[in-house]
Design a protein around this motif. Structure first.
Motif, PDB file in Angstrom:
ATOM      1  N   ARG A  94     -11.969   5.036   6.476  1.00  0.00           N
ATOM      2  CA  ARG A  94     -11.903   5.427   5.274  1.00  0.00           C
ATOM      3  C   ARG A  94     -12.695   6.997   5.820  1.00  0.00           C
ATOM      4  NH1 ARG A  94      -7.939   4.463   2.010  1.00  0.00           N
ATOM      5  NH2 ARG A  94      -7.367   4.831   4.043  1.00  0.00           N
ATOM      6  N   VAL A 114      -6.166  -2.594 -13.636  1.00  0.00           N
ATOM      7  CA  VAL A 114      -6.715  -1.493 -13.223  1.00  0.00           C
ATOM      8  C   VAL A 114      -6.003  -0.331 -14.816  1.00  0.00           C
ATOM      9  CG1 VAL A 114      -7.791  -1.096 -11.467  1.00  0.00           C
ATOM     10  CG2 VAL A 114      -5.624  -0.028 -11.899  1.00  0.00           C
ATOM     11  N   ARG A 146       0.738  -0.852   0.221  1.00  0.00           N
ATOM     12  CA  ARG A 146      -0.139  -0.209   0.044  1.00  0.00           C
ATOM     13  C   ARG A 146       0.966   1.217  -0.032  1.00  0.00           C
ATOM     14  NH1 ARG A 146      -4.507   2.693  -0.330  1.00  0.00           N
ATOM     15  NH2 ARG A 146      -5.258   4.282   1.013  1.00  0.00           N
ATOM     16  N   GLN A 152     -13.385   8.435   0.734  1.00  0.00           N
ATOM     17  CA  GLN A 152     -13.067   7.551   0.564  1.00  0.00           C
ATOM     18  C   GLN A 152     -13.764   6.263   0.148  1.00  0.00           C
ATOM     19  OE1 GLN A 152      -9.627   8.123   3.143  1.00  0.00           O
ATOM     20  NE2 GLN A 152      -8.539   8.994   1.461  1.00  0.00           N
ATOM     21  N   TYR A 178     -13.352 -11.163  -2.049  1.00  0.00           N
ATOM     22  CA  TYR A 178     -12.486 -10.437  -2.688  1.00  0.00           C
ATOM     23  C   TYR A 178     -11.811 -11.050  -4.496  1.00  0.00           C
ATOM     24  CZ  TYR A 178     -14.518  -7.439   1.333  1.00  0.00           C
ATOM     25  OH  TYR A 178     -14.852  -7.343   2.466  1.00  0.00           O
ATOM     26  N   TYR A 223      -8.422   0.096  -1.676  1.00  0.00           N
ATOM     27  CA  TYR A 223      -7.210  -0.075  -2.632  1.00  0.00           C
ATOM     28  C   TYR A 223      -5.629  -0.405  -1.727  1.00  0.00           C
ATOM     29  CZ  TYR A 223      -9.995   2.706  -5.169  1.00  0.00           C
ATOM     30  OH  TYR A 223     -11.333   3.578  -5.479  1.00  0.00           O
ATOM     31  N   GLU A 232      -5.628  -4.412  -8.271  1.00  0.00           N
ATOM     32  CA  GLU A 232      -5.373  -4.023  -6.844  1.00  0.00           C
ATOM     33  C   GLU A 232      -6.335  -4.100  -5.968  1.00  0.00           C
ATOM     34  OE1 GLU A 232      -5.271  -0.541  -7.623  1.00  0.00           O
ATOM     35  OE2 GLU A 232      -7.199  -0.161  -8.106  1.00  0.00           O
ATOM     36  N   TYR A 233      -6.716  -4.871  -5.051  1.00  0.00           N
ATOM     37  CA  TYR A 233      -7.909  -5.329  -4.624  1.00  0.00           C
ATOM     38  C   TYR A 233      -9.043  -3.866  -4.280  1.00  0.00           C
ATOM     39  CZ  TYR A 233      -6.810  -9.891  -3.393  1.00  0.00           C
ATOM     40  OH  TYR A 233      -6.726 -11.952  -3.837  1.00  0.00           O
ATOM     41  N   TRP A 234     -10.161  -3.798  -4.383  1.00  0.00           N
ATOM     42  CA  TRP A 234     -10.721  -2.754  -3.503  1.00  0.00           C
ATOM     43  C   TRP A 234     -12.100  -3.375  -2.734  1.00  0.00           C
ATOM     44  CZ3 TRP A 234     -13.222  -1.330  -9.458  1.00  0.00           C
ATOM     45  CH2 TRP A 234     -12.189  -1.333 -10.528  1.00  0.00           C
ATOM     46  N   GLN A 243      -8.533  -6.996  -9.234  1.00  0.00           N
ATOM     47  CA  GLN A 243      -8.988  -5.713 -10.261  1.00  0.00           C
ATOM     48  C   GLN A 243      -7.540  -5.560 -11.231  1.00  0.00           C
ATOM     49  OE1 GLN A 243     -12.428  -5.338 -10.004  1.00  0.00           O
ATOM     50  NE2 GLN A 243     -12.657  -6.441  -8.642  1.00  0.00           N
ATOM     51  N   ILE A 280     -13.763   2.730  -0.861  1.00  0.00           N
ATOM     52  CA  ILE A 280     -12.292   2.200  -1.119  1.00  0.00           C
ATOM     53  C   ILE A 280     -11.507   2.506  -0.830  1.00  0.00           C
ATOM     54  CG2 ILE A 280     -11.472   0.437  -2.835  1.00  0.00           C
ATOM     55  CD1 ILE A 280     -14.693   0.679  -2.918  1.00  0.00           C
ATOM     56  N   PRO A 300     -14.460  -2.415  -0.035  1.00  0.00           N
ATOM     57  CA  PRO A 300     -15.488  -1.265   0.670  1.00  0.00           C
ATOM     58  C   PRO A 300     -15.073  -0.229   1.905  1.00  0.00           C
ATOM     59  CG  PRO A 300     -16.950  -3.008  -0.552  1.00  0.00           C
ATOM     60  CD  PRO A 300     -15.485  -3.497  -0.278  1.00  0.00           C
TER      61      PRO A 300
END
Length: 120
Positions: A36, A87, A15, A40, A82, A44, A94-96, A85, A42, A98
């Motif tokens: 968050r 991108v 991160r 924000q 999860y 990431y 990356e993971y998203w 993703q 999400i 929530p």
């Protein structure tokens, strides 16, 4: 540990972080990510150091004068819920997570959140 004890598998995540977020991580004893902000939705974490370094160096330094690269382990059983993703290029993964799931992610961190690089 006996030979019948199993160590739960983990996934290494990375991160990029700015100074405010990094200070909050340190205050937690390097065990938790801060909640968050309202804008924000999400969280990431990324799947490789190269991508985290690019963000910390190219974005966090411009935005706040310093960028950190962190590494941490998360229980695979948590991340199984999860999807990874993609991108951008094939290594931009990356993971998203929530925002409402961040506390559960924190509860599934194994070990400490480590600072592995700093850019100024």
């Amino acid at each position: 540990m006996t030979t019948t004890d199993a160590v739960a598998p983990t996934i290494t995540l990375w991160r990029p972080a700015g100074p405010e977020e990094m200070e909050l991580v340190r205050r937690s004893g390097s065990t938790r990510w801060p909640p968050r902000l309202p804008d924000q939705p999400i969280f990431y974490p990324v799947l490789n150091e190269e991508y985290a370094t690019k963000i910390a160096r190219d974005w966090n330094v411009k935005a706040s004068g310093v960028g950190y690269v962190t590494r941490f382990e998360v229980a695979k059983s948590f991340l199984d819920d999860y999807d990874v993703q993609q991108v951008g290029g094939r290594t931009i993964l990356e993971y998203w997570i929530p925002a409402e799931d961040l506390e559960a992610l924190n509860d599934n961190i194994v070990g400490l959140i480590e600072e592995v690089a700093v850019f100024r």
